[in-house]
Design an enzyme around this catalytic site. Structure first.
Site, PDB file in Angstrom:
ATOM      1  N   ASP A 111       0.737  -1.081   0.183  1.00 44.56           N
ATOM      2  CA  ASP A 111      -0.074  -0.190  -0.014  1.00 44.56           C
ATOM      3  C   ASP A 111       0.815   1.285   0.112  1.00 44.56           C
ATOM      4  O   ASP A 111       0.281   2.293  -0.187  1.00 44.56           O
ATOM      5  CB  ASP A 111      -1.142  -0.081   1.087  1.00 44.56           C
ATOM      6  CG  ASP A 111      -0.337  -0.097   2.415  1.00 44.56           C
ATOM      7  OD1 ASP A 111       0.640  -0.965   2.515  1.00 44.56           O
ATOM      8  OD2 ASP A 111      -0.741   0.332   3.407  1.00 44.56           O
ATOM      9  N   HIS A 127       8.708  -0.818  12.353  1.00 46.65           N
ATOM     10  CA  HIS A 127       7.435  -1.385  11.875  1.00 46.65           C
ATOM     11  C   HIS A 127       7.827  -2.897  11.652  1.00 46.65           C
ATOM     12  O   HIS A 127       8.653  -3.197  12.011  1.00 46.65           O
ATOM     13  CB  HIS A 127       7.116  -0.883  10.502  1.00 46.65           C
ATOM     14  CG  HIS A 127       5.651  -1.136  10.165  1.00 46.65           C
ATOM     15  ND1 HIS A 127       4.497  -1.361  10.794  1.00 46.65           N
ATOM     16  CD2 HIS A 127       5.383  -1.442   8.775  1.00 46.65           C
ATOM     17  CE1 HIS A 127       3.552  -1.665  10.139  1.00 46.65           C
ATOM     18  NE2 HIS A 127       3.887  -1.840   8.759  1.00 46.65           N
ATOM     19  N   HIS A 177      -3.320   7.291   7.933  1.00 46.30           N
ATOM     20  CA  HIS A 177      -3.087   5.895   7.704  1.00 46.30           C
ATOM     21  C   HIS A 177      -4.123   5.051   8.675  1.00 46.30           C
ATOM     22  O   HIS A 177      -3.955   4.349   9.211  1.00 46.30           O
ATOM     23  CB  HIS A 177      -1.743   5.575   8.298  1.00 46.30           C
ATOM     24  CG  HIS A 177      -1.405   4.179   7.516  1.00 46.30           C
ATOM     25  ND1 HIS A 177      -1.703   2.945   8.333  1.00 46.30           N
ATOM     26  CD2 HIS A 177      -0.724   3.694   6.556  1.00 46.30           C
ATOM     27  CE1 HIS A 177      -1.010   1.974   7.724  1.00 46.30           C
ATOM     28  NE2 HIS A 177      -0.707   2.349   6.324  1.00 46.30           N
TER      29      HIS A 177
END
Lengths: 316, 316
Positions: free
Chosen positions: B66, B142, B271
């Site tokens: 994405d 992340h 987000h």
């Protein structure tokens, strides 16, 4: 039964706002096929309210980006939506590695099975068959290997006239043969001809999808039958015939000539160059040759209920 | 000068109609940066009337689809539009091969030069510098290697007061030094202090982009300065803190706490998970901690003209 073609995108290579690259959702005898998958197809599926659970078979005609850049994003979303059921992909052989390379780059391991079916890019080939339908691929002529697809309902049995059951004392077990066309001999030896027992079978409908390609005069020989509905690319108008030839695309007039040659009942034209803001010129050009021509506007659904009866629903 | 952030997409992984994956167009001191490039970014650029000739530098934070599935489609379109000028891409090192693999699969050979700059995914690093600005990358935390970006105008010279030129008979050649802060000694040996000759330099503005990441309490140490404007992901609300932790994302409250810790002047959150239909809950949660919080709604432009003055233009 009904054959349904939903236009998700019909623009050529350069996407514009409101004009998406090629993707169609084809429903034939209740089976679903996503045909080509340009960038943004998953959003177009949502806009057309096509549930992702109906994605079962995805056909990719060729490897120009505007026909497949939306594939891996769609496959990734199916994964994120916890898809379990397998997805079948039919495409040029190199596509399989390409899918796995891009999935690996994006750290995605699909949780559902992906079944890849390499297309024969050189000869007509049966790519899908079940008891109700067949799908063939056939080679088109573009600047790189490219396939068209032919969706076809199998011949259906004749319809039994219920009243005949009592009238001629026909046992249930005999009905199947009669629906296949058999006459009936009653206990006295009298022959009742089939046409008194049955009515004609419902039409077996067919749809041919042809993009991207220059016009193929021998196309009829590549198809197993004359298509009821033909989608043919018409990237340019006839005044740009040279440009069409050079880029191995077709003009609207050429698309209409092909519809005549293959004895199609109805023609849809699409894959218009971004130079056209509106498509009336292309439509009129094709209609002059083949009157039953329609434009593949996004969000339009074409529904064929018999060879003659084409319904067109314009989306909002 | 003005720092401008145009939100092209701010949804999380699953795209929905009207909610596109991450992409921002950042303009600082007249330089342009496309930051992340989810599927459909080229259409979003068109919808926001951002000419493709302004695409010069593309930064990709990490390799979840994405954030980069729209990159090769955009590069292909630039090629089709006959781009000649080079394009610079800054991304995780593996991205370079991925771009060329996908271009090769789609038979595209770009006609313009592509210059790939691999990011240092482990340490803060200077990725771009010219006479007016610097751009640093810094590691986020992340589920896969991910970078944030810090855009910073360089300190500017003080503004010379034109009237001083005649008043103190200052030669033109001396102005540059005075703008750097020097006092002036006239022919009689009198010292004119700099603050009588100049006014304060215009503010040097800065913007930090942080997505996708769990909250990093030591973030301030990774940034060369306190940002005037901070974009921080806020995928979830605080009641889904455990889910945020598990997926290495942040809550709106955590994003606000980070804005406090790094001494940002303004915060934009984005987000958002697809579970949120509207974002007021997330906004209120963040505002309770950091009042100057705003929502990254698509088509919104944030314009910073000084540290204090943030203009918000909502697109139609």
């Amino acid at each position: 039964m009904e054959l349904k073609v939903q236009i998700l995108g019909s623009s050529s290579a350069i996407p514009l706002s409101g004009r998406n690259p090629t993707a169609q959702f084809v429903t034939i005898a209740s089976r679903h096929f996503l045909v080509d998958c340009g960038e943004g197809t998953q959003i177009q599926l949502r806009r057309n309210r096509i549930g992702f659970s109906r994605i079962e078979h995805i056909l990719i005609s060729h490897l120009h980006g505007d026909h497949f850049y939306g594939l891996v994003p769609l496959l990734s979303t199916l994964h994120l939506l916890d898809r379990q059921k397998e997805v079948h992909i039919y495409g040029p052989p190199e596509l399989e590695k390409g899918i796995y390379d891009l999935l690996a780059l994006s750290h995605a391991k699909l949780r559902y099975p992906l079944v890849f079916h390499p297309l024969n890019m050189k000869e007509p080939d049966l790519v899908y068959e079940d008891k109700g339908i067949k799908v063939h691929s056939f080679p088109l002529k573009h600047s790189l290997p490219c396939c068209g697809f032919f969706f076809q309902e199998k011949p259906k049995p004749r319809k039994f006239i219920k009243e005949a059951l009592a009238k001629y004392s026909i046992p249930n077990a005999e009905i199947r043969q009669i629906k296949q066309g058999a006459d009936w001999e009653d206990e006295n030896g009298n022959i009742v001809p089939n046409h008194e027992l049955t009515t004609d079978a419902p039409a077996s409908l067919s749809y041919a999808f042809c993009t991207d390609t220059k016009p193929i005069k021998q196309l009829r020989k590549l198809l197993p039958d004359a298509p009821d509905l033909l989608y043919h690319e018409a990237t340019f108008s006839e005044d740009l015939k040279d440009r069409a030839k050079q880029t191995k695309h077709s003009t609207a007039k050429q698309a209409a000539e092909i519809a005549q040659l293959v004895e199609a009942k109805h023609l849809i034209i699409g894959h218009f160059s971004v130079r056209y803001d509106e498509f009336d010129e292309l439509l009129q050009e094709a209609k002059a040759v083949f009157p039953k021509t329609h434009i593949a506007v996004e969000k339009t659904t074409f529904k064929l209920q018999s060879s003659e009866k084409l319904l067109i629903e314009l989306g909002s």
